[in-house]
Design an enzyme around this catalytic site. Sequence first.
Site, mmCIF file in Angstrom:
data_model
loop_
_atom_site.group_PDB
_atom_site.id
_atom_site.type_symbol
_atom_site.label_atom_id
_atom_site.label_comp_id
_atom_site.label_asym_id
_atom_site.label_seq_id
_atom_site.Cartn_x
_atom_site.Cartn_y
_atom_site.Cartn_z
ATOM 1 C CG ASP A 199 -7.834 -2.343 1.831
ATOM 2 O OD1 ASP A 199 -7.044 -2.030 2.739
ATOM 3 O OD2 ASP A 199 -8.251 -1.537 0.979
ATOM 4 C CB THR A 254 -4.032 3.855 8.888
ATOM 5 O OG1 THR A 254 -3.232 2.885 8.190
ATOM 6 C CG2 THR A 254 -3.133 4.979 9.366
ATOM 7 C CG ASP A 261 -3.201 -2.582 4.396
ATOM 8 O OD1 ASP A 261 -2.444 -1.745 4.932
ATOM 9 O OD2 ASP A 261 -4.419 -2.370 4.216
ATOM 10 C CB ILE A 291 -1.258 -0.283 9.724
ATOM 11 C CG1 ILE A 291 0.108 -0.438 10.388
ATOM 12 C CG2 ILE A 291 -2.340 -0.102 10.792
ATOM 13 C CD1 ILE A 291 0.504 0.733 11.277
ATOM 14 C CG ASP A 292 -7.048 -3.308 6.589
ATOM 15 O OD1 ASP A 292 -7.208 -2.342 5.820
ATOM 16 O OD2 ASP A 292 -7.957 -4.126 6.850
ATOM 17 C CD GLU A 294 -2.741 1.325 2.423
ATOM 18 O OE1 GLU A 294 -3.576 2.248 2.445
ATOM 19 O OE2 GLU A 294 -2.679 0.445 3.298
#
Length: 282
Positions: free
Chosen positions: A228, A104, A99, A101-102, A79
């Site tokens: 995601d 954030t 990802d 940190i899905d 990402e």
Amino acid sequence: MNEKDQQTSEQETLDECFIAAKEVANEAGEVIRTAFYKGKEVTTKAGFADLVTETDRNVEQLVMSKLRAKFPNHKFIGEESTKEGEHWILTDDPTWIIDPIDGTTNFVHRFPYVAISMGFLVKKQAVLGIVFNPIQDLMFHARIGLGAYCNDRKIYVTNTEELGQSLVCAEFGSSRVSTELDSKLTSMRQVLEQAHGIRSLGSAALNMCSVASGQVDAYWEFGLHAWDIAAADLIVREAGGVVMSTDGGPLDIMNRRVLCAGKIALAQKIIKLIKQMNYERD
């Protein structure tokens, strides 16, 4: 090499990838956990509600560098390393989609629904997925054909087919364009009028894992990205669920829409109620 030997070799390679991915997920999770309760330097991307932190970038760099060192011939899509508006091509090559940190926004506000998501695809098909919430210490994972697990306990979707007996997840996303919000709110209201409830918790990967583990019965979202859903797609399917486009067609992770459910009959009922939305492809 005969077919049996080739299958054995492929499984051994996948097992090696799985072990490496779990190790790096735990290492990245420690970085996220350490930063979670500290002050954060926050910047924005596409809009004021589309947030990114230094931890996002650090975790992605950590994960990619560790996996690239072990698997130098693999490709990587992340990402934070994908420039805003940039398109990328998913090939048949072994590819990690990450990802860091899905969730954030949750991370910034110390809401403990955050995860690192790592999907591994071969010939454009997910064969390995890991979604790890280090704050709640929940690691969801799946390998193709071997089932889905949370902290090494096998998980399953629900058998609910009726919307009137369902708890459903849906998301608003980070866009604040009024026409988009109107469409999403209309869809949510139409589903809510028939369902037990709707939850919006801010992480696509964890929402999908909630379907996989039977905590909710279905989930849909428009406007999200391949990173995601790349890992959680496999986790839901290995838990016995269905994953598709919001119009009922096959899932295309580049097409920025997803619907998953424990049962296809429930998914079909939701499709009839939600307004379809079009986004530019990844």
